[in-house]
Every structure is written in structure tokens, then in C-alpha cells.
Design a protein around this motif. Structure first.
Motif, short mmCIF file in Angstrom:
data_model
loop_
_atom_site.label_atom_id
_atom_site.label_comp_id
_atom_site.label_asym_id
_atom_site.label_seq_id
_atom_site.Cartn_x
_atom_site.Cartn_y
_atom_site.Cartn_z
N ALA A 236 0.69 -1.08 -0.06
CA ALA A 236 0.18 -0.02 -0.15
C ALA A 236 0.85 1.35 0.00
O ALA A 236 2.22 1.17 -0.03
N ARG A 237 0.09 2.33 -0.11
CA ARG A 237 0.83 3.68 0.06
C ARG A 237 -0.07 4.42 1.00
O ARG A 237 -0.98 4.39 1.36
N SER A 238 0.79 5.40 1.73
CA SER A 238 0.01 6.07 2.54
C SER A 238 -0.07 7.50 2.02
O SER A 238 0.57 8.22 1.39
N GLY B 126 -3.35 8.60 6.37
CA GLY B 126 -4.09 7.47 6.11
C GLY B 126 -3.59 6.74 4.98
O GLY B 126 -2.48 7.01 4.55
N SER B 127 -4.28 5.85 4.78
CA SER B 127 -3.87 4.47 3.82
C SER B 127 -4.78 4.73 2.57
O SER B 127 -5.94 5.00 2.57
N ILE B 128 -4.02 4.26 1.34
CA ILE B 128 -4.40 4.22 0.19
C ILE B 128 -4.72 2.65 0.03
O ILE B 128 -3.59 2.04 0.17
N THR C 161 -2.58 -0.71 6.00
CA THR C 161 -2.48 -0.28 7.43
C THR C 161 -1.30 0.70 7.39
O THR C 161 -0.40 0.41 7.41
N GLN C 162 -1.77 2.22 7.74
CA GLN C 162 -0.40 3.08 8.01
C GLN C 162 -0.24 3.09 9.82
O GLN C 162 -1.28 3.24 10.16
N THR C 163 0.75 3.05 10.15
CA THR C 163 1.14 2.98 11.56
C THR C 163 1.90 4.27 11.86
O THR C 163 2.97 4.47 11.05
#
Length: 133
Positions: free
Chosen positions: A45-47, A112-114, A118-120
Motif C-alpha cells: 500500500a501507500r500512505s 491515512g492509507s490508500i 494499514t498506516q502506523t
């Protein structure tokens, strides 16, 4: 503690990851805002990262004068697995010079996440410096 986000940066349920306020002492100052910490992303994913100014808490809205910076590649993972809490920093120079001396302003960082990742976030620290002209 760790903060996790699984929704897009503009979801109305998000709250700021970190905020910092300053009361300007000059009407012609610039402001240098940073967010430092440890960032992670999972599942190919990317954030997204967004910086707002004077975010409206009651409506959770981003008005034209509140949304001042956005990046849809805050952190990127191009294949399976995850990035585990990589140290990093985001920064922005606010040169709008739209402040009133003595009136506080608050800068809010959102993430946020695209797609389905999950972004942490860990150990986040926000700073703002007034640079007088």
C-alpha cells in the motif's frame, strides 16, 4: 503508543495524528512545521499525509484555508510485507502570511492509507518555528 489508520486522509472520522499551535508575533512571518517519528505501512500500500491549518473540529471539514499540504506517497510499499516503523520526517514552509499578530493558529497532521494497507505511527513529535521577515 502506536497509532493505526486504515482509512483515507479525508475520511470525516479521522482525528489529527499530531497538532502544534503558535501565536504569531509578526504579521509577515513564515512558519516551518515538522512531523517527526516512526512510520510504517503494510500490505502493498501507500500512505497519505496531510497538513491543515486551523482544522474545524466540529465539522471535520477541510476548507480552502485549512488544507495547506498533501502528499499521496507519504510512505510506499510496492510488494507484500511491511515497512516496520521507519524513522522519518515531513515538513512544510507556510508562506501564506495570513496571520493576525497575537491570534493563535494550530497546524494538524493527518495520515491515512490508500487501498487496503494499514498506516502506523509511533513517537510522533510536531514542531513549528516562526521565521520573521
Amino acid at each position: 503508543g502506536e497509532i493505526s489508520e486504515t482509512t483515507a486522509y479525508n475520511n470525516n472520522s479521522l482525528t489529527p495524528l499530531s497538532e502544534v499551535s503558535i501565536t504569531p508575533i509578526s504579521a509577515t512571518s513564515y512558519f516551518y512545521i515538522t512531523l517527526s517519528g516512526r512510520f510504517g505501512i503494510t500490505n502493498s500500500a501507500r500512505s497519505q499525509m496531510l497538513l491543515s491549518k486551523n482544522w474545524n473540529r466540529s465539522t471535520h471539514a477541510y476548507g480552502a484555508s485549512e488544507f495547506i499540504w498533501y502528499n499521496h506517497y507519504g510512505l510506499f510499499r510496492d510488494s507484500g510485507g511491511s515497512h516496520d516503523h521507519t524513522p522519518g520526517q515531513f515538513q512544510y514552509m507556510d508562506k501564506h502570511q495570513d496571520q493576525t499578530v497575537g491570534t493563535s493558529r494550530t497546524y494538524s497532521w493527518f495520515g491515512g492509507s490508500i487501498s487496503s494497507g494499514t498506516q502506523t505511527y509511533q513517537n510522533l513529535v510536531s514542531t513549528v518555528w516562526e521565521i520573521m521577515q
